[in-house]
Design a protein around this motif. Sequence first.
Motif, PDB file in Angstrom:
ATOM      1  N   UNK A   1       0.774  -1.236   0.000  1.00 43.04           N
ATOM      2  CA  UNK A   1       0.000   0.000   0.000  1.00 43.04           C
ATOM      3  C   UNK A   1       0.801   1.279   0.000  1.00 43.04           C
ATOM      4  N   UNK A   2       2.114   1.173  -0.179  1.00 44.14           N
ATOM      5  CA  UNK A   2       2.929   2.383  -0.248  1.00 44.14           C
ATOM      6  C   UNK A   2       2.897   2.938  -1.666  1.00 44.14           C
ATOM      7  N   UNK A   3       3.589   4.062  -1.882  1.00 47.32           N
ATOM      8  CA  UNK A   3       3.640   4.636  -3.220  1.00 47.32           C
ATOM      9  C   UNK A   3       4.394   3.700  -4.156  1.00 47.32           C
ATOM     10  N   UNK A   4       4.168   3.881  -5.439  1.00 45.73           N
ATOM     11  CA  UNK A   4       4.875   3.058  -6.415  1.00 45.73           C
ATOM     12  C   UNK A   4       6.389   3.218  -6.289  1.00 45.73           C
ATOM     13  N   UNK A   5       6.831   4.435  -5.980  1.00 43.09           N
ATOM     14  CA  UNK A   5       8.270   4.673  -5.839  1.00 43.09           C
ATOM     15  C   UNK A   5       8.840   3.897  -4.658  1.00 43.09           C
ATOM     16  N   UNK A   6       8.126   3.893  -3.545  1.00 41.62           N
ATOM     17  CA  UNK A   6       8.587   3.150  -2.372  1.00 41.62           C
ATOM     18  C   UNK A   6       8.571   1.646  -2.620  1.00 41.62           C
ATOM     19  N   UNK A   7       7.514   1.173  -3.263  1.00 39.79           N
ATOM     20  CA  UNK A   7       7.437  -0.256  -3.560  1.00 39.79           C
ATOM     21  C   UNK A   7       8.532  -0.677  -4.533  1.00 39.79           C
ATOM     22  N   UNK A   8       8.869   0.192  -5.465  1.00 37.80           N
ATOM     23  CA  UNK A   8       9.934  -0.134  -6.418  1.00 37.80           C
ATOM     24  C   UNK A   8      11.278  -0.277  -5.709  1.00 37.80           C
ATOM     25  N   UNK A   9      11.547   0.627  -4.763  1.00 37.12           N
ATOM     26  CA  UNK A   9      12.801   0.540  -4.010  1.00 37.12           C
ATOM     27  C   UNK A   9      12.860  -0.746  -3.192  1.00 37.12           C
ATOM     28  N   UNK A  10      11.760  -1.086  -2.539  1.00 41.59           N
ATOM     29  CA  UNK A  10      11.716  -2.319  -1.751  1.00 41.59           C
ATOM     30  C   UNK A  10      11.922  -3.542  -2.641  1.00 41.59           C
ATOM     31  N   UNK A  11      11.243  -3.557  -3.791  1.00 42.13           N
ATOM     32  CA  UNK A  11      11.372  -4.691  -4.702  1.00 42.13           C
ATOM     33  C   UNK A  11      12.787  -4.798  -5.263  1.00 42.13           C
ATOM     34  N   UNK A  12      13.403  -3.653  -5.580  1.00 41.09           N
ATOM     35  CA  UNK A  12      14.775  -3.677  -6.094  1.00 41.09           C
ATOM     36  C   UNK A  12      15.732  -4.274  -5.069  1.00 41.09           C
ATOM     37  N   UNK A  13      15.530  -3.926  -3.790  1.00 45.46           N
ATOM     38  CA  UNK A  13      16.364  -4.490  -2.731  1.00 45.46           C
ATOM     39  C   UNK A  13      16.134  -5.992  -2.597  1.00 45.46           C
ATOM     40  N   UNK A  14      14.856  -6.420  -2.720  1.00 48.85           N
ATOM     41  CA  UNK A  14      14.544  -7.845  -2.624  1.00 48.85           C
ATOM     42  C   UNK A  14      15.161  -8.618  -3.774  1.00 48.85           C
ATOM     43  N   UNK A  15      15.114  -8.043  -4.973  1.00 54.14           N
ATOM     44  CA  UNK A  15      15.712  -8.699  -6.140  1.00 54.14           C
ATOM     45  C   UNK A  15      17.221  -8.822  -5.961  1.00 54.14           C
ATOM     46  N   UNK A  16      17.864  -7.718  -5.584  1.00 52.01           N
ATOM     47  CA  UNK A  16      19.313  -7.734  -5.391  1.00 52.01           C
ATOM     48  C   UNK A  16      19.717  -8.732  -4.314  1.00 52.01           C
ATOM     49  N   UNK A  17      19.006  -8.703  -3.184  1.00 55.57           N
ATOM     50  CA  UNK A  17      19.354  -9.574  -2.072  1.00 55.57           C
ATOM     51  C   UNK A  17      19.117 -11.047  -2.382  1.00 55.57           C
ATOM     52  N   UNK A  18      17.998 -11.345  -3.062  1.00 57.75           N
ATOM     53  CA  UNK A  18      17.699 -12.744  -3.373  1.00 57.75           C
ATOM     54  C   UNK A  18      18.709 -13.312  -4.356  1.00 57.75           C
ATOM     55  N   UNK A  19      19.066 -12.531  -5.378  1.00 56.15           N
ATOM     56  CA  UNK A  19      20.073 -12.983  -6.341  1.00 56.15           C
ATOM     57  C   UNK A  19      21.416 -13.218  -5.657  1.00 56.15           C
ATOM     58  N   UNK A  20      21.794 -12.298  -4.759  1.00 56.00           N
ATOM     59  CA  UNK A  20      23.061 -12.471  -4.044  1.00 56.00           C
ATOM     60  C   UNK A  20      23.007 -13.697  -3.135  1.00 56.00           C
ATOM     61  N   UNK A  21      21.842 -13.967  -2.550  1.00 54.41           N
ATOM     62  CA  UNK A  21      21.708 -15.074  -1.623  1.00 54.41           C
ATOM     63  C   UNK A  21      21.813 -16.438  -2.260  1.00 54.41           C
ATOM     64  N   UNK A  22      21.523 -16.530  -3.564  1.00 50.41           N
ATOM     65  CA  UNK A  22      21.643 -17.824  -4.249  1.00 50.41           C
ATOM     66  C   UNK A  22      23.000 -17.972  -4.918  1.00 50.41           C
ATOM     67  N   UNK A  23      23.893 -16.967  -4.713  1.00 53.07           N
ATOM     68  CA  UNK A  23      25.294 -17.058  -5.167  1.00 53.07           C
ATOM     69  C   UNK A  23      25.415 -17.404  -6.641  1.00 53.07           C
ATOM     70  N   UNK A  24      24.650 -16.670  -7.459  1.00 51.80           N
ATOM     71  CA  UNK A  24      24.788 -16.830  -8.902  1.00 51.80           C
ATOM     72  C   UNK A  24      23.834 -17.817  -9.536  1.00 51.80           C
TER      73      UNK A  24
END
Length: 404
Positions: A230-253
């Motif tokens: 329910x946050x703004x699109x800009x806030x949700x985009x930042x959260x999603x970008x962090x989730x994408x970056x973190x998940x990719x890093x967590x699976x080590x490639x």
Amino acid sequence: MISSGWIDPSEERAQDARPNAERPRRVAIVTGTRAEFGLLKPVMEAVRDRSDLELLVIAAGSHLVQPALTFREVKRAFAVTDSVPMQVAGRTGRAADVEALGKDIARFGRSFEGLRPDWVVVLGDRIEAFAAASAASVGGYAVAHIHGGDRAEGVSDEAMRHAITKLSHLHLAASETSGERIRRMGEREDMVFVVGSPAIDGLAHVEAMDDESFAALGSPAAVLLLHPIGRTNEQEELTAAAAIEGTLAGVDGAGVLALHPNFDPGRDGIMRALLQAPSGMRVERHLARERFISLLTRRGLSGGGLAGNCAAGRIEAGARGCPSVDIGPRQGGRERSDGATVWVPDRAPDQPEAIARAVRTARGLGPVGGAHPFGDGRAGVRIAGLLARLDPHSEGLIRKRCTY
């Protein structure tokens, strides 16, 4: 009448018969989203299988948003009695939801007037369920609510879920804790039943995804399913970008499979982040429930897990032995399987790194098999039995009174 503790489905069925019934009871079950349809499917099947009940399926909400893939899923499984469009493709946000809600309370009212159901069945906490429950309650139809009494923050889930409880007449709780919350809200104790979650129904029979199907999805080491809160699109985009970056890093490639979010306010921001996702992440619009569960089962057996903030991380994933990473507050307060979920607080200063650490921890857990509070996988049969046995037209049921 048993109002707490588990109901034995075999005993329930033996007591259910309604001798000399003039006609089967008409049970209108409302489904508005892909996730909730997966939970309602075993309930629909159990209702359909009884001679003393008649199933009426009403498809609404995001099922009907173009390209309407999930509406076709509903139609393949059941005859659709009516459809109630709500959201409009390309329009998201709180104002759009308010407009859809107001319009569709009236539309549900017309549907019920034509169908004359004995029971209206809704699940959870979304605007589709709230619109249907509002129309039915004001219109004088008995409402049965599945998964009431839970806790989960979501966008406005706490308020919507408990408001639906107060609009409902029969309460079908997924756990004893949820059932107790409903009783404490002043609902009639003899109309509160702990039946378990239909999300567990049938899971024991789902096999792990085969090699060919797994390879077709990119052989992902983890699945990412992030919904807006329910946050703004800009806030949700930042959260999603962090989730994408973190998940990719967590699976080590290794690869990650990301699924589209639901249609809550903030969806557009998450979609922007997904469409800009780097290599190593495959994005799919939707997986049918059976494929989704078989994928979680495979990941549970071979390491990996589900990251994001969907209820499946707390319920189905743990029940299938698949560790999950819970990002942010959306599922705050929801019960979960023992030892199956690693939580990452919202907006941690090192959010991508924190998510990566959590994903690595989840992958290292191996298959999890902790106890869960959501029943034994026979909720659909219990619910159908109660709809057959309890009289929706009994004196004092529709005209509610707080018990304290």
